[in-house]
Design a protein around this motif. Sequence first.
Motif, PDB file in Angstrom:
ATOM      1  N   VAL A 310       0.837  -1.206   0.000  1.00 45.78           N
ATOM      2  CA  VAL A 310       0.000   0.000   0.000  1.00 45.78           C
ATOM      3  C   VAL A 310       0.870   1.253   0.000  1.00 45.78           C
ATOM      4  O   VAL A 310       0.597   2.231  -0.716  1.00 45.78           O
ATOM      5  CB  VAL A 310      -0.952  -0.005   1.209  1.00 45.78           C
ATOM      6  CG1 VAL A 310      -1.671   1.344   1.333  1.00 45.78           C
ATOM      7  CG2 VAL A 310      -1.972  -1.124   1.069  1.00 45.78           C
ATOM      8  N   ALA A 311       1.934   1.254   0.806  1.00 43.65           N
ATOM      9  CA  ALA A 311       2.836   2.403   0.845  1.00 43.65           C
ATOM     10  C   ALA A 311       3.462   2.652  -0.525  1.00 43.65           C
ATOM     11  O   ALA A 311       3.540   3.798  -0.993  1.00 43.65           O
ATOM     12  CB  ALA A 311       3.927   2.182   1.889  1.00 43.65           C
ATOM     13  N   ALA A 312       3.889   1.568  -1.186  1.00 45.60           N
ATOM     14  CA  ALA A 312       4.503   1.707  -2.511  1.00 45.60           C
ATOM     15  C   ALA A 312       3.494   2.226  -3.536  1.00 45.60           C
ATOM     16  O   ALA A 312       3.829   3.065  -4.380  1.00 45.60           O
ATOM     17  CB  ALA A 312       5.075   0.371  -2.962  1.00 45.60           C
ATOM     18  N   LEU A 313       2.243   1.761  -3.456  1.00 40.40           N
ATOM     19  CA  LEU A 313       1.220   2.221  -4.388  1.00 40.40           C
ATOM     20  C   LEU A 313       0.915   3.711  -4.191  1.00 40.40           C
ATOM     21  O   LEU A 313       0.796   4.468  -5.154  1.00 40.40           O
ATOM     22  CB  LEU A 313      -0.062   1.398  -4.208  1.00 40.40           C
ATOM     23  CG  LEU A 313      -0.049  -0.032  -4.773  1.00 40.40           C
ATOM     24  CD1 LEU A 313      -1.323  -0.771  -4.398  1.00 40.40           C
ATOM     25  CD2 LEU A 313       0.129  -0.004  -6.290  1.00 40.40           C
ATOM     26  N   LEU A 314       0.778   4.126  -2.931  1.00 42.32           N
ATOM     27  CA  LEU A 314       0.493   5.535  -2.644  1.00 42.32           C
ATOM     28  C   LEU A 314       1.620   6.437  -3.151  1.00 42.32           C
ATOM     29  O   LEU A 314       1.376   7.474  -3.784  1.00 42.32           O
ATOM     30  CB  LEU A 314       0.293   5.734  -1.139  1.00 42.32           C
ATOM     31  CG  LEU A 314      -0.974   5.131  -0.532  1.00 42.32           C
ATOM     32  CD1 LEU A 314      -0.958   5.294   0.985  1.00 42.32           C
ATOM     33  CD2 LEU A 314      -2.216   5.790  -1.123  1.00 42.32           C
ATOM     34  N   VAL A 315       2.843   6.039  -2.869  1.00 41.34           N
ATOM     35  CA  VAL A 315       3.990   6.842  -3.317  1.00 41.34           C
ATOM     36  C   VAL A 315       4.098   6.830  -4.838  1.00 41.34           C
ATOM     37  O   VAL A 315       4.410   7.856  -5.455  1.00 41.34           O
ATOM     38  CB  VAL A 315       5.287   6.325  -2.669  1.00 41.34           C
ATOM     39  CG1 VAL A 315       6.504   6.998  -3.290  1.00 41.34           C
ATOM     40  CG2 VAL A 315       5.260   6.570  -1.166  1.00 41.34           C
TER      41      VAL A 315
END
Length: 364
Positions: A310-315
């Motif tokens: 999720v963190a990678a997708l948001l960034v």
Amino acid sequence: MEAARVPSDSDIRRWRRYLADEQAEGAVYRDLARRRSGEEREILLALAEAEGRHEAHWRQLLGEQVGASRPGALRTRLLGFLARRFGSVFVLALAQRAEARSPYEADLDATNAMAADERIHEEVVRGLAARGRLRMSGTFRAAVFGINDGLVSNLALVLGIGATGVPAVTILFTGLAGLLAGALSMGAGEYVSVRSQRELLEASSPNPETSSALPHLDLEANELTLVYRARGMSPVEAQQHAREVLRGVAAATGAVAVPEDSLASVIDEHEAIGTGISAAVSSFCFFASGALLPVLPYLLGMQGLAAIIVAALLVGLALLGTGAVVGLLSGAPPLKRALRQLAIGFGAAAVTYLLGLVFGTSLG
């Protein structure tokens, strides 16, 4: 005498599309003109008038087959919506790209004058957009640098620590500490950088007190010539300009100020750089907003691989967005700039994540 070409159905459809686009583009320039005054307003209205001439050309070709009015291309309608709501440099940047995509040079049914118009329109809009870009360039540079650094550095930090296998709460507090430390560092560094650059330029600004010495200069020796030669004039130009200034001083009864034209380049450079405070605040806020995204899943209670994904997708979405905005403002292809931003950001984060895996395995 050569018979007139009978237009095909595809010709009619293409001409109608061109007509709709010209109508929509003219409306965009008129909407922008309503938010401007003076010279910029006149220029935008002149562009709208030129689009009206192009519109008349397609109407003449279509004759009775004009048909019902239809909307322009989706990007032109979006441009019109933004022009009515905002009228900012972003809209001018989009208009610049729209003019650059004109198909008239390759279309035999468009006149050479129309194709030339579109080429020139691109440069006119570029000039209008350049004024806005100049006003916002200093703060914008700090903002883009801040958000990109926040996104990449904190994602790399979170992924690197997460790959070692530490608890989620440790990753969360590490990410928050990285956010605060990075934002403060960015703000302070940007302030010092901009202030130092402005002070360097101010050292090149003419000293206002110098004007008091002008009445006492020897007209024949004319030391003022050296001043203008030092500023880039040829010896002949410098001597002529200095003599004109000294004659004006001799004819005046009071003190004469240093000519304003000698200050122009310094003023422009100051405007492009921005102020230290605005650059510092922009850097702090945008770094913090970017650095928040990688820790957001952990703030919401997620952990493990799900939190990392999720963190990678948001960034990734944020990197695509900032890259696209930079591309639009610079007149470059937004998708290309967005993908470049994504590749650079994820490349840096991937290296840190792999190092975290290595250290986590060795510690385990």
